[in-house]
Enzyme design. Structure first.
Site, PDB file in Angstrom:
ATOM      1  N   TYR A   1     -30.421 -37.450 -38.203  1.00  0.00           N
ATOM      2  CA  TYR A   1     -30.894 -36.341 -37.665  1.00  0.00           C
ATOM      3  C   TYR A   1     -32.023 -35.975 -38.945  1.00  0.00           C
ATOM      4  CZ  TYR A   1     -26.659 -35.674 -35.203  1.00  0.00           C
ATOM      5  OH  TYR A   1     -25.395 -36.025 -34.431  1.00  0.00           O
TER       6      TYR A   1
ATOM      7  N   LYS B   1     -26.186 -42.579 -34.750  1.00  0.00           N
ATOM      8  CA  LYS B   1     -26.049 -41.309 -33.876  1.00  0.00           C
ATOM      9  C   LYS B   1     -27.468 -40.420 -33.913  1.00  0.00           C
ATOM     10  CE  LYS B   1     -22.359 -37.592 -33.336  1.00  0.00           C
ATOM     11  NZ  LYS B   1     -23.118 -36.449 -33.604  1.00  0.00           N
TER      12      LYS B   1
END
Lengths: 249, 249, 249, 249, 249
Positions: free
Chosen positions: C143, C174
Site C-alpha cells: 500500500y 495485495k
C-alpha cells in the site's frame, strides 16, 4: 604492537594518498598524480617508510612489486567533502581486506568532539581488537573536530585528541601539528607511549624541511604527508630530503 | 576482477531495466515495455553485452533460455521516487541471490554527497567483499547527489563520484556523462583503473549514436542505457546500431 | 513459488483477520467476531482459499483441525493505529514461527512512499529469502502511503506499489482497488507476473459481489477481505457467494 | 504455554517489585520494604502465586530457599522516570538469565501508542520465541501510552493493549483496570485466550478486597499488585486476604 | 560475585585514572601525572586496593610487574568533554580485552536520566552477562544526569542511581556522595546489597580524610578517587592516609 615495520631508524615517514576520497580528484590532483602508480613509485624512490591508501587503490596498485619495497597502511574508513553535514565516515574495508592486500597496518580516522564521536570510537575499537589478533599496526588519524572546537591546532585540543587515541589503544597517532615543538612535546607526553606523527601540511612554513626538523625536537616519531610532496614539481627529491631529516634527526 | 564476461570486444553496453522500482511503471513504461520479456528479448536481439535487473524481475524472467544469451548484473539496492525525503535505498537482494539467479555481477547505487552517504558506502563494502569471494563483477551506479550539489553533471562532481567508486574498489562505474569527451576523460583518469561507463540518457543530444561515439573518445569503456532504447519504436534496430558503435569505436 | 496451495481453481480468496492489531478490537469487532474461533469456522464454511492471521492468534486458534481445512498465511509484521506518527511496523513473527504453526505462506506490509520505506523493504527481503528456502509463499500488503501521496487508490500509485512488490520478488500482491477494471488491468500488468489480489473493502460499492466480479475482469487473481465478510449478519452465506464469484469468474 | 506454574486454583496473584527501577527508591520505599528480603518473605507468607523482580534483585535475593516456595517471573526490561522523554525501556536481562536464576517465566513491558512502539514489539517477539523454546511463561505489561492517548484506563484503550499482547503471542497480559467488570469483560474477550490480570493499584477504591472481587467477575484470571500490599502496615495479612479472594472467587 | 579481589579488610579504595579521556590531559594532568607509570607506582606505594584504567593505558602500562601488586578494573566505556551534546559513551574495550589484560573486573558508566539512558543500560547488561561468565567483578559508575536532574548530589537522585545499578546487577556502585552520612545511608540501603563506593572528589571538604571517615559511617564500602590524590604534591602520603581510614574505619 611492534611498529618497526613502518619505521626506518625508529622513525616514520608515511606518504598519504587518501585525498581522492576525502577531497575529490579535482581539488588535489593533476594529470600526473591522479595516477596511483606515480605515487607508488614516488614512495619507493622517495624513501617513504610506508604508504597509506584506501581499499580500491590498494587493490589495484599495491602489486607484488611494491609489497617488497614499501609497507602498506590500509586506510579503513573515509568520507567525501560533498556534504558539510556528513561527519560520519564509512568503514569501506576491514581487517580481512588488509591481510589479503598484504598491509602491515590499518589506518582509521576519529574526530573527538564531533557529534556522535562514539560511533567512530566503537568502530575503531572493534577493528583494533581484530588488528591486534592479526598482528597489524593500528594508526589513528586523530583530529578533534566539532561545533565546540574553534581551533583544531591548539595545544589543549591536539593533546586531547592524542590522549583519546592513546586511551583507545592505537599504536601510532597522526595528529595536527600545533605549530611549535614546545607545545607539541605536551602532545607527545599526552600520548602516553603511543607514537605521535604530525600531519605534515598545516602549520609548517615555507622552510618546510627546516620546520619539520624543529617539530621533531618534540620527540614526535615522524610525519605523514601527501600533497606537499606529490604536488611538488620535483617530488622525488623533496621526498628524499624529508626522509633524510626524519630518519636522521 | 576480470570484467570480460560483461564485455564484447573489451567494451560494455548494459541494457538497464530498473526503472519500475526507481520511477514507477506509469512514468516510463507502456503496454509493451512494461513486460520484462520484451526487454529480455530486446537485450538479446539488440546485442547488449549485459542486462541489469532487480531481484523480482530477474527471478521470474531471467530464465535458463536467457542465461546463455545475455549476462545478468543483479541490482542489489533501490528506492522509489514516491517520497522526496527518502534518500536511502534498501538492499533488496544479496550475493547469495545473485549467485542463485546466475548473475555474473552485482549493481549497487551510491550517492556521494547525500546526507548519510556513509550508510550506502558501508553496505556496498560488505557486498563488495562477498562479491569478490563469489567471483562476481561489481558495478557501482555512482551519482553524486545531495543538498550541496547544484550540478550533478559537472566535471568536478562526476570525477569525484568516479573516484569514490574507485576507492571503494568497484570494477565498473556507471556515472553521469559530463557532456563532452574532454571533461569526461578526466573522469576516466580519476577512476584510477575502474572501468567507466556513461549513464546513457542525460547529456546526449538528438544525434544519439554520434554523441555516444564522441563520448567514447574519452577512453570510457561503454554505456548503460534503458529508456532511450526500449521506448524507441524500433528498439531492436536502435540497440544494434548503438552496440556497433560501442564495440567498434 | 507455486501459489496453488492458497488457490482454488487458480484464484485466491483470502479471509484476513489482522484488524485486532491494526485497528483495535473496539473499532471492528463485536462479541461474536472478537473470537478467533468464529473466524476460523467462517473461513472453512465460507469457502475461503486461505486465512491471514497474526502470530498470537494463529498460535492459539490455528489448531490441527483447521490445518487440514484452510491454509494459513502468517502475517509477520504489524502496528497499531494508536499513534499517527508510527509509520514503522514491527516484525512480530518470523519464518521459523510460520513453519512451526503450519503456515503455507507469509504476509508482510510495505508502504512505498513512506518515510524510511527502505526499512520495510530490507526486512521483507531478508524474510523473502528465508521464505523461498522454506518453501513458503510470500504475500505483500503493498500500500503506497506517505506525505506526498494524496490518493492511494490512483492508478499511477497502485500500479507503482504493485511494481515495487514485483521487483522485491513477492509471489502475491495485495493492493488497493483502483475502482474500475480498466485501470486495475494496468496494475496487473505492472505486477510483471506477481499475482494481484484486491484489498476487498475500499472502492467496492453496495453491489459488492457484482463489483468484485467486474474487478476480476482485469485479470487480477482474486481478493482479500475481512470486515466486509465477518461483520455481515449472514457471514457464511456472503462468503460463499463471494467465493463462488472469485473461483468461477 | 501452560501457565499453571504461576497459578493457584487456576488464578494468578503476582506480587510485583520492580518499582525500584521504575519509580526510584525514595518514591515508593521505606526502611522496611527497600530490603528485597522483606518482599520475598512477604510473597511466601502472603500466599502470592508468583513474584516479579528485575535481574539484579533476583540474582541476589531469589535464593535457593525461595525457589521452592514462590515462582519467579523475571522482568526483562525497564526504564527510570528520571527523564520524561525516555519512552524506550532497556533490555536488562535475557532468557539465559531467566533460566539461570530459576525463573518460570519472563515479564516485559510494551506501550502500544508510544512513538517507536515497534522497537518494543520486536524486542518482545525475539524474547517470546526463545521463551517458548525454554519453556518459560511470557507475561506482558501491556499499557497503552503515548501522545494521542488521553485516558489509558478507557475500555477501548485497555482492550486494544490487551489485543496487541494477544496478537504478539503472550501467555498472560497485565493491563490497567478499566474500573468496572462490565467493560473489563470486553478486555478479557479481546485478549482472545491470553490470560488477563489487572494491574492492582489504579482504579480500585477504598474497599480494595471487595473491588478486586468485583473485577474478577469479568473472567479475568487474577491480579498483579505491589505498593498497595507491601506499603501496608499489616502487609502479610492484607496479602493473604487478597490471595483468598483471587483464588476462591 | 565475590568482590574480595579488589578489597582490603572488606573495603575498597580505587585509584581512578580515566580523566585523560573524560577531561583531556590539559585540564587535570601535569608533567608528572600525565605519565601513567607515575600513577601505577602511586597505586602500589599508596596502598590502593585497585586501579581503574581505560584500555590503551592498561595495555601499555599494566605490566606483569603490576599485576601482582594492584588489581585492575578495566573501564570499558567513555567519552570526551569536547562536545556538550555528546551524552553517549563509546564501548572502547570488552570482556575479552579485560581478560587478556589480567583485569579482575570491569568498569562502566551509566547516566540514568540521560536521554537514551536505555542504550547504556543495554550495553552494560550484555557486558554484565559475559563478565559473570568470565568471573569478573562489575563496577558501575552510576551518575544520574540529564535535562530534568537539577541536583545530581541530592539524596533522592543518588539513591535512584544506586538502585538502578543494583537492579542491573552490578557488584559495586560508584556514586556521587550526597554530602552527609545520614542521607548516604539511604543510598546504601537502596543499593540492595550492591556495594557502594563514593566518588571521592565532590562534596568532600578541606578536611578530606576526616570527611571520608564520616562518609564511611553510612556503611558504604569505600571510595574511588583520582585527581584529589594524584594532583597532591605528596601524593603517596595522602594516599596512604586515605587507605588507612578506608580499611580501618
Amino acid at each position: 604492537m611492534d611498529t618497526s615495520k613502518i619505521e626506518r631508524n625508529g622513525k616514520i615517514y608515511m606518504l598519504a594518498y587518501d585525498q581522492g576520497l576525502e577531497h575529490g580528484p579535482s581539488q588535489d590532483f593533476n594529470d600526473i598524480n591522479v595516477d596511483p602508480n606515480f605515487i607508488m613509485n614516488l614512495a619507493v624512490a622517495g624513501d617513504a617508510s610506508c604508504v597509506a591508501l584506501q581499499y580500491g587503490i590498494a587493490k589495484r596498485f599495491y602489486t607484488e612489486e611494491f609489497k617488497s619495497k614499501v609497507p602498506l597502511i590500509l586506510k579503513l574508513n573515509g568520507k567525501t567533502k560533498l556534504n558539510s553535514d556528513n561527519y560520519l565516515a564509512a568503514n569501506i574495508a576491514n581487517i580481512e581486506d588488509a591481510v589479503n592486500l598484504g598491509a602491515v597496518g590499518i589506518g582509521f580516522t576519529i574526530n573527538p568532539g564531533q557529534t556522535e564521536e562514539h560511533i567512530a570510537f566503537e568502530k575503531f575499537s572493534l577493528l583494533r581488537r581484530e588488528a591486534e589478533k592479526a598482528g597489524l599496526i593500528t594508526v589513528l588519524w586523530a583530529y578533534a573536530r566539532g561545533p565546540e572546537i574553534s581551533n583544531p591546532h591548539a595545544k589543549e585540543i591536539v593533546s586531547y585528541a592524542a590522549r583519546v587515541g592513546a586511551e583507545l589503544g592505537a599504536d601510532v597517532l597522526k595528529v595536527k601539528y600545533t605549530g611549535d615543538p614546545e607545545s607539541f612535546s605536551w602532545v607527545v607526553k599526552s600520548a602516553a607511549g603511543s607514537k605521535v606523527i604530525a600531519s605534515g601540511t598545516d602549520n609548517f612554513g615555507e622552510d618546510y624541511i627546516g620546520d619539520v626538523s624543529k617539530m621533531l625536537t618534540s620527540k614526535a616519531h615522524g610525519i605523514a604527508v601527501g600533497r606537499r610532496i606529490w604536488q611538488d614539481s620535483d617530488a622525488v627529491n623533496l621526498s628524499k630530503r624529508l626522509a633524510d631529516v626524519v630518519y636522521n634527526s
